[in-house]
Design an enzyme around this catalytic site. Structure first.
Site, PDB file in Angstrom:
ATOM      1  CG  ASP A  52      -2.051   0.873   1.183  1.00 25.52           C
ATOM      2  OD1 ASP A  52      -2.026   1.764   0.308  1.00 25.52           O
ATOM      3  OD2 ASP A  52      -2.987   0.690   1.976  1.00 25.52           O
ATOM      4  CD1 TRP A 198      37.412   9.435 -36.532  1.00 27.03           C
ATOM      5  CD2 TRP A 198      39.111  10.519 -35.576  1.00 27.03           C
ATOM      6  NE1 TRP A 198      38.533   9.226 -37.303  1.00 27.03           N
ATOM      7  CE2 TRP A 198      39.595   9.875 -36.739  1.00 27.03           C
ATOM      8  CE3 TRP A 198      40.002  11.254 -34.796  1.00 27.03           C
ATOM      9  CZ2 TRP A 198      40.927   9.961 -37.151  1.00 27.03           C
ATOM     10  CZ3 TRP A 198      41.336  11.331 -35.205  1.00 27.03           C
ATOM     11  CH2 TRP A 198      41.781  10.701 -36.374  1.00 27.03           C
ATOM     12  CG  ASP A 365      41.230   3.120 -47.736  1.00 26.43           C
ATOM     13  OD1 ASP A 365      40.611   4.195 -47.673  1.00 26.43           O
ATOM     14  OD2 ASP A 365      41.124   2.224 -46.865  1.00 26.43           O
ATOM     15  CG  ASP A 366      38.746   7.962 -50.253  1.00 27.26           C
ATOM     16  OD1 ASP A 366      38.299   8.004 -51.398  1.00 27.26           O
ATOM     17  OD2 ASP A 366      38.459   8.787 -49.360  1.00 27.26           O
ATOM     18  NE  ARG A 442      37.427  12.512 -45.352  1.00 30.39           N
ATOM     19  CZ  ARG A 442      37.853  11.354 -45.822  1.00 30.39           C
ATOM     20  NH1 ARG A 442      36.998  10.441 -46.203  1.00 30.39           N
ATOM     21  NH2 ARG A 442      39.123  11.089 -45.929  1.00 30.39           N
ATOM     22  CE  LYS A 475      38.758   1.214 -44.303  1.00 27.50           C
ATOM     23  NZ  LYS A 475      40.099   1.820 -44.363  1.00 27.50           N
ATOM     24  CG  ASP A 477      35.071   4.880 -44.577  1.00 24.27           C
ATOM     25  OD1 ASP A 477      34.589   5.006 -43.437  1.00 24.27           O
ATOM     26  OD2 ASP A 477      36.177   5.345 -44.901  1.00 24.27           O
ATOM     27  CG  MET A 478      28.313   6.224 -43.134  1.00 28.07           C
ATOM     28  SD  MET A 478      28.240   7.494 -41.899  1.00 28.07           S
ATOM     29  CE  MET A 478      27.550   6.626 -40.516  1.00 28.07           C
ATOM     30  CB  CYS A 525      35.217   1.411 -42.274  1.00 28.74           C
ATOM     31  SG  CYS A 525      36.326   2.780 -41.919  1.00 28.74           S
ATOM     32  CG  ASP A 547      40.079   6.397 -39.201  1.00 30.58           C
ATOM     33  OD1 ASP A 547      40.164   5.300 -39.789  1.00 30.58           O
ATOM     34  OD2 ASP A 547      39.388   7.346 -39.610  1.00 30.58           O
TER      35      ASP A 547
HETATM   36  C1  DGJ Z   1      38.068   6.786 -43.027  1.00 30.48           C
HETATM   37  C2  DGJ Z   1      38.562   5.405 -42.759  1.00 30.48           C
HETATM   38  O1  DGJ Z   1      38.408   5.077 -41.423  1.00 30.48           O
HETATM   39  C3  DGJ Z   1      40.010   5.302 -43.204  1.00 30.48           C
HETATM   40  O2  DGJ Z   1      40.518   4.035 -42.879  1.00 30.48           O
HETATM   41  C4  DGJ Z   1      40.074   5.560 -44.669  1.00 30.48           C
HETATM   42  O3  DGJ Z   1      39.394   4.554 -45.361  1.00 30.48           O
HETATM   43  C5  DGJ Z   1      39.493   6.923 -44.990  1.00 30.48           C
HETATM   44  N1  DGJ Z   1      38.173   7.073 -44.430  1.00 30.48           N
HETATM   45  C6  DGJ Z   1      39.423   7.146 -46.466  1.00 30.48           C
HETATM   46  O4  DGJ Z   1      38.795   8.298 -46.797  1.00 30.48           O
END
Ligand code: DGJ
Length: 757
Positions: A52, A198, A365-366, A442, A475, A477-478, A525, A547
């Protein structure tokens, strides 16, 4: 049988080491117990204490002052009908009112585990013995919810989600639909989560729970580097090896909320799910809404036990596809070697150096597409840049393949550069609010993944790229978070659905791609580990952990990541010194050993190594290949925390406990150091183990190899093996190994153990 339901409406979910129970009280599912396994159900119902209380906790049942929803521990609580704590759900009716009250309508227990429509989730395989309880609750309006609870007999976890079904004739707006809610009967806990930014993801954070709310969340449109979608309640005194720990891990990659609320009666309610902030969802009559899954793990063996349960479950029943059980390749990635500045010959030279060292996969990579010489253009234009690669991807892949290596590729499909053909052709394909600034990060904008046409374009263009060359690794990425979250395709009343529809769209695209390209190993990634979450692991078996490749920083990042995620999910590479993120100069030996705690690789210009360094790298690669099965599929035990001092240690033990490998690191040299020992874990106390110290450093080639055979061809290619002795498992766990063998700053020592018979 794992799920027991008795005639009084008491539900008992039992696993090898845990029990979870609730019972129906006046139609409301009331939480009874979660913790160490209980032998049987009898007496469980008495755990509920009703009292209660003053009138400020109102009583829905006339004349019954002991019953208030404000004090009842519940499984899926509502707001507005006497419970003032955080609800599991909230809806809004067309007239603007917001009351709905779910009560028991039925239940069924099904073998196995159903898929969650459009969402990643843990799965069951035949023979697992998994069972799912579907608890049906309804509101008097006809709105229904199905609460799903799945258990595997040998895993101390409960997987929960909810499915709302609009069985009314009116549209209803969902304001909040959480995946799980658990009412603990007391607040004697500490809050534990993984925080960061980051470059320093998933550091440990522990603090007391206090009155009111303690929460972690993302409002970024991605799970984020900042707070991982995981939290745990720890009993005071719980540590790495002992104590009760309750984990909540959300299988979702977007905006999330995990919250613990301590109320006036010192009970703690934990809710986990999609972040209600900015979330709205219109549910038309007949439609349903499925929440993501919350994976709740109980461990009576502290954080170590919790982690091993998550590791085994996620490694074997969340990750899918052929790479789930395959050893992952040792790779070299050209990003920190060249950034955007490369041509085919330069890349081939790096690949050739890698092939000579035993590396198995070259990753481009990029910078390979459009006119991407910097990060200010071309995302969206997934056509090879013939200035850099005149023979296209096929020619480069062919050159790499001829070296005996596989070929892998980087993409960032969810993004578009304003300076791109794609953006010029489709300026409305990104998230944006008409007439307002489109905020860049970016130099890029976010494609609207809620749109079918955007996804179809990406599926076609990515399929073309992945088919244009023998790509065996991607890979994905974003590199920025969402702003101006709105979709040109959605009507005004559905704009609040954009962020979740983005995630559903992304998951749909990933499902199409992993189905169409089953031989590609995908690595997630997001500027490193910005989307290191279970949702992504369902599609991509591994994630680039951070990174930040500095070996010292990586101790904390990898240690923290391992709280939930297995080593097989973590990309870990040796990079150049001075380190590009923090400028630190660490030994090649330590960089190698730290990276061997995950999926091993290199991220530097291998052509710049001296002969001596090349020999050391060759030994590192041979060593990793020899023990990667153990690292990637074994049980991990954390021995010393980088958050507590100068030393870090972790080890991996084979499932049969006949083999183990121990990594021990010391960051700074210590003069005239005190004696200390490193106690091991997870061994068979009844067995004797042959212990050797293995080193890849210069001058190491003179050791004995004994029973440890390595794949390198000549003596100089083999890591050196120095016998330490034969010791009993119990002695190694209670007294440990002498903690020595370090040389100067940034030093690592590796031991390998094998059962002596
Ligand atoms: C961010 C990633 O974490 C890196 O390893 C690399 O791929 C760059 N982008 C490339 O722009």
């Amino acid at each position: 049988m794992a799920i027991h339901v008795d005639a009084s409406g008491l539900f008992h979910l039992q696993t090898a080491g845990s029990s979870y129970a609730f019972k129906l009280v006046h139609g409301y599912p009331a939480h009874l117990y979660w913790g160490p396994r209980l032998r049987h159900t009898s007496g469980l119902g008495d755990l509920l204490q009703l009292k209660d209380r003053p009138s400020f906790s109102p009583n829905p049942l006339p004349g019954n002052h002991r019953f208030s929803l404000d004090t009842l521990p519940q499984e899926y609580p509502q707001y507005g009908t006497s419970d003032f704590r955080q609800p599991a759900f909230q809806v809004e009716w067309p007239d603007g009112t917001r009351i709905a009250e779910f009560k028991y309508a039925g239940h069924r227990v099904e073998p196995g585990k159903p898929k969650l429509a459009g969402l990643p989730a843990v799965y069951a395989e035949p023979g697992d013995g998994a069972e799912t309880l579907v608890l049906e609750l309804t509101d008097e309006s006809g709105l229904r919810v199905e609460l799903l609870y799945t258990v595997f007999p040998n895993t101390d976890a409960v997987m929960r989600s909810a499915r709302l079904v609009n069985g009314t004739s009116l549209p209803v707006r969902l304001l909040r639909v959480m995946s799980a809610s658990v009412d603990f009967h007391d607040d004697g806990f500490e809050w534990f989560c993984l925080e960061g930014a980051w470059g320093r993801e998933r550091h440990l954070s522990r603090r007391p729970l206090g009155p009111g709310g303690t929460r972690i969340e993302s409002r970024r449109g991605a799970s984020g580097h900042q707070l991982n979608p995981f939290a745990a309640l720890l009993r005071p005194g719980a540590d790495e090896d002992k104590g009760d720990v309750y984990g909540f891990s959300l299988v979702y990659s977007g905006n999330f909320l995990i919250e613990a609320e301590v109320d006036q009666f010192r009970t703690a309610r934990v809710t986990a799910g999609i972040n209600p902030f900015e979330f709205r969802w219109l549910l038309e009559p007949g439609e349903s809404f499925q929440t993501p899954e919350a994976v709740m793990v109980y461990s009576g063996e502290g954080l170590g036990g919790l982690s091993r349960t998550y590791h085994r479950l996620y490694r074997t029943r969340l990750v899918r596809g052929k790479y789930r059980d395959l050893e992952r390749p040792v790779l070299v990635n050209n990003w920190e070697a060249t950034y955007f500045n490369f041509n085919a010959d330069k890349l081939e030279a790096i690949a050739k150096a890698g092939a000579d060292l035993g590396i198995e996969l070259f990753v481009l990579d990029d910078g390979w597409f459009g006119r991407r010489d910097t990060d200010n253009c071309s995302l969206g234009d997934w056509k090879v840049d013939l200035r850099k690669l005149p023979g296209g991807l096929a020619d480069l892949a062919d050159r790499v393949n001829r070296l005996g290596m596989k070929f892998g590729l980087w993409v960032e499909p969810e993004m578009v550069s304003p300076d791109s053909e794609l953006y010029r052709a489709h300026p409305d394909w990104c998230l944006h609010v008409p007439g307002r600034r489109r905020t860049e990060g970016r130099n890029q904008l976010v494609l609207d993944m809620s749109r079918q046409d955007v996804r179809d374009y990406l599926f076609k263009v990515l399929s073309d790229v992945f088919s244009s060359a023998p790509v065996t690794y991607v890979k994905w990425d974003m590199n920025r978070h969402m702003t101006e979250v709105a979709s040109a395709k959605l009507p005004p009343e559905r704009q609040g659905e954009t962020a979740h529809r983005y995630m559903l769209g992304l998951y749909e695209l990933l499902e199409r791609l992993v189905t169409a390209f089953p031989d590609i190993l995908f690595e997630c990634c997001s500027g490193g580990g910005g989307r290191f979450d279970p949702g992504m692991l369902y599609y991509m078996p591994q994630t680039w952990t951070s990174d930040d490749t500095d070996a010292v920083e990586r101790l904390k990042i990898q240690y923290g990541t391992s709280i939930v995620y297995p080593a097989s999910a973590m990309g870990a590479h040796v990079s150049a010194v001075p380190n590009h993120q923090v400028g630190r100069i660490t030994s090649l030996e330590m960089r190698g050993l730290v990276a061997m705690g995950g999926n091993f690789g290199y991220e530097l210009d291998l052509t710049k190594f001296t002969e001596e360094e090349r020999a050391e790298v060759r030994r590192q690669v041979a060593l990793y290949k020899d023990m990667r099965g153990l690292v990637q599929q074994g049980d991990m035990y954390r021995l010393k925390s980088p958050f507590e001092g100068n030393e870090t240690a972790w080890m991996f033990v084979s499932p049969d406990r006949r083999e183990a490998t121990v990594f021990h690191f010391r960051v700074l040299g210590v003069p005239n150091e005190p004696l200390s020992r490193l106690a091991l874990r997870g061994l068979d106390p009844e067995r004797d183990y042959r212990v050797v110290r293995v080193t890849t450093a210069k001058g190491a080639a003179d050791g004995e190899t004994g029973d440890f055979e390595f794949s390198g061809e000549s003596g100089d290619d083999r890591p050196a093996v120095k016998p330490v002795g034969v010791y009993a498992g119990d002695l190694l766990m209670r007294a440990g190994l002498p903690a020595d063998g370090f040389r100067g700053d940034f030093s690592g020592v590796l031991y390998r153990l094998r059962a002596a018979e």
